[in-house]
Design an enzyme around this catalytic site. Structure first.
Site, PDB file in Angstrom:
ATOM      1  N   LYS A 240      50.013 -11.162 -22.994  1.00 50.13           N
ATOM      2  CA  LYS A 240      50.286 -11.884 -24.235  1.00 50.13           C
ATOM      3  C   LYS A 240      50.299 -13.390 -23.982  1.00 50.13           C
ATOM      4  O   LYS A 240      50.738 -13.841 -22.911  1.00 50.13           O
ATOM      5  CB  LYS A 240      51.664 -11.497 -24.791  1.00 50.13           C
ATOM      6  CG  LYS A 240      51.808 -10.103 -25.339  1.00 50.13           C
ATOM      7  CD  LYS A 240      53.237  -9.886 -25.809  1.00 50.13           C
ATOM      8  CE  LYS A 240      53.472  -8.485 -26.346  1.00 50.13           C
ATOM      9  NZ  LYS A 240      52.812  -8.265 -27.636  1.00 50.13           N
ATOM     10  N   ARG A 314      52.934   2.873 -28.534  1.00 48.55           N
ATOM     11  CA  ARG A 314      52.496   4.174 -29.054  1.00 48.55           C
ATOM     12  C   ARG A 314      52.265   5.184 -27.932  1.00 48.55           C
ATOM     13  O   ARG A 314      52.341   6.393 -28.155  1.00 48.55           O
ATOM     14  CB  ARG A 314      51.253   3.996 -29.910  1.00 48.55           C
ATOM     15  CG  ARG A 314      50.009   3.541 -29.196  1.00 48.55           C
ATOM     16  CD  ARG A 314      48.993   2.915 -30.118  1.00 48.55           C
ATOM     17  NE  ARG A 314      49.464   1.637 -30.622  1.00 48.55           N
ATOM     18  CZ  ARG A 314      48.819   0.917 -31.540  1.00 48.55           C
ATOM     19  NH1 ARG A 314      47.679   1.366 -32.049  1.00 48.55           N
ATOM     20  NH2 ARG A 314      49.307  -0.234 -31.948  1.00 48.55           N
TER      21      ARG A 314
END
Length: 460
Positions: A240, A314
């Site tokens: 990120k 997820r």
């Protein structure tokens, strides 16, 4: 300020709540001294105004709290809390002016106004206590507030003090207080017990990944809560940028939310069998980190192509959901700070959720409105299923194209629940700026609405 109601006492200061359109009539029934005092101090009943009226000895004899207009109240929540924070030290009892159907919510907001995250720096805030109004369930409100405070504290704690071992300890502490049991599968035991994606996501960190499994209750319907416990998310090898990493201590907000909801359930003794599953990991960067284009095989047997290591939440949820589904509970609910697409769609204040059960939807939305805990339904849109099917594997963890990211993530998760009713919440878990009863920082979302909906949903 403790998040409990003040003891009932004749010494508590009377508090009159006054909306703008009710001020003139109320003042008309008061002594001239009070009318003059209110006028002299510019009290109009505006939202968040607070004024005390002293007796001849200079002690507060009466307090006024502005309740604004219907339009101003619609623009936010917990209108009384905006005034409570401005009242001087003392205990107060409401004597009139607050709508009966808002009494419980406003009392809850008052208690939540006392929250300050002071683990690292002493902070001052609310000094005004509230005597519980009559005809509200004070014990229930205190339990809801305690659950919300647990969630806030967990989210606000930085990853240096809230890694997977610390999140496990928080679950154990809650279990000890409420008589629950905890089983933890950790490190390479995750592979031995067939939780491969939880292990893969967390293996690069120096604090071992783990699956926390808490159980409470011996009879009644079975409810399983699954919370994303990514204690810090660097993005992995798809690192990120700095701006996106700044709030990643809150990436375990789903775990914090389900623990807060679990407290509400256990503290109030709901007659159900509760299970809480939290995959607790850090998504770190190291030589053994998982890579883009890796293909993982999940607990359920579905293969997953990794097209972005920053879509790790997820993956860990998938193994936990498959594990939950094997028991076929009456309801599975997952909560996660899962996608930026959810924030683009509805902003930080609303929680998008997914459910195909009309009964669940009706009960949840009624509860959300009644309890000032807003949610917004998004669809499990079946035509988008092809977007999560890459061809080389059964599933793609990060479909290209940038469309419907919140929905495709929910569809991905649903593939791992095939035998149980399922609902998913894509929360933000963060209050970007101060608001009544919600200081800037970690915040619980949808948990009070869920608590209120559980009784009729599970027919408790």
């Amino acid at each position: 300020m403790p998040a409990t109601f003040a003891p009932s006492s004749d010494a508590a200061i009377p508090l009159q709540v006054i909306a703008e359109d009710a001020l003139e009539e109320w003042l008309g029934d008061q002594p001239a001294t009070i009318k003059s005092w209110a006028n002299a101090h510019g009290f109009t009943g505006g939202l968040g105004q607070a004024l005390t009226v002293s007796d001849r000895a200079g002690m507060p004899a009466l307090a006024l709290a502005g309740y604004g207009t219907e339009a101003s109240r619609r623009r936010g929540r917990f209108a009384l809390a905006a005034a409570a924070i401005k009242l001087p030290e003392g205990d107060y009892r409401i004597i009139g002016g607050l709508p009966e159907d808002q009494m419980a919510n406003e009392a809850l907001g008052w208690l939540l106004s006392g929250y300050r995250f002071d683990r690292y720096r002493k902070q001052t805030g609310l000094v005004a206590g509230l005597v519980a109004p009559e005809d509200i369930d004070a014990a229930l409100i205190e339990a809801l507030v305690a659950g919300e405070i647990l969630t806030r504290d967990l989210i606000n704690t930085p990853a240096s003090d809230m890694g997977p071992p610390d999140l496990e300890q928080a679950a154990r502490d809650l279990a000890d207080r409420q008589g629950a049991s905890v089983h933890v599968t950790m490190g390479d035991d995750l592979l031995a017990q067939n939780f491969p994606m939880i292990h893969t996501v967390g293996r690069a960190a120096d604090r071992a990944p783990r699956l926390i499994d808490m159980r409470w209750g011996k009879a009644g319907p079975k409810l399983t809560l699954v919370g994303k416990g990514v204690c810090f998310d660097t993005g992995g090898l798809n690192l990120k940028p700095n701006a996106s990493m700044g709030l990643m201590k809150k990436d375990m907000g789903g775990a914090a939310a389900v623990l807060g909801l679990a407290h509400m359930i256990m503290a109030t003794g709901l007659k159900l069998q509760l299970r809480v599953l939290i995959p607790a990991v850090e998504n770190a960067v190291a030589g053994n980190a998982f890579r883009p284009q890796d293909i993982l095989t999940s607990r359920k047997g579905l293969s997953v192509e990794i097209n972005n290591t920053d879509a790790e939440g997820r993956l860990v949820l998938a193994d936990a959901l498959a594990f939950a589904d094997e028991e076929k509970p009456d309801q599975i609910i997952s909560m996660a700070t899962l996608t930026g697409a959810a924030r683009v769609a509805v902003g930080p204040d609303l929680v998008p959720y997914f459910s195909d059960d009309p009964g669940f939807v009706r009960l949840l939305e009624d509860a959300a409105t009644q309890h000032a805990d807003p949610v917004w339904r998004l669809p499990f849109h079946a035509p988008y299923e092809t977007m999560i099917e890459p061809g080389i594997a059964d599933l793609d963890n990060a479909p290209k194209g940038g469309f419907a990211g919140c929905i495709t993530a929910a569809l991905f998760l649903r593939r791992f629940v095939t035998d149980s009713p399922y609902a998913h919440f894509d929360m933000f878990g963060w209050q970007p700026s101060d608001a009544p009863a919600r200081p800037k920082g970690g915040v619980g979302q949808a948990t009070r609405a869920l608590y209120a909906a559980l009784g009729p949903l599970l027919k408790l």
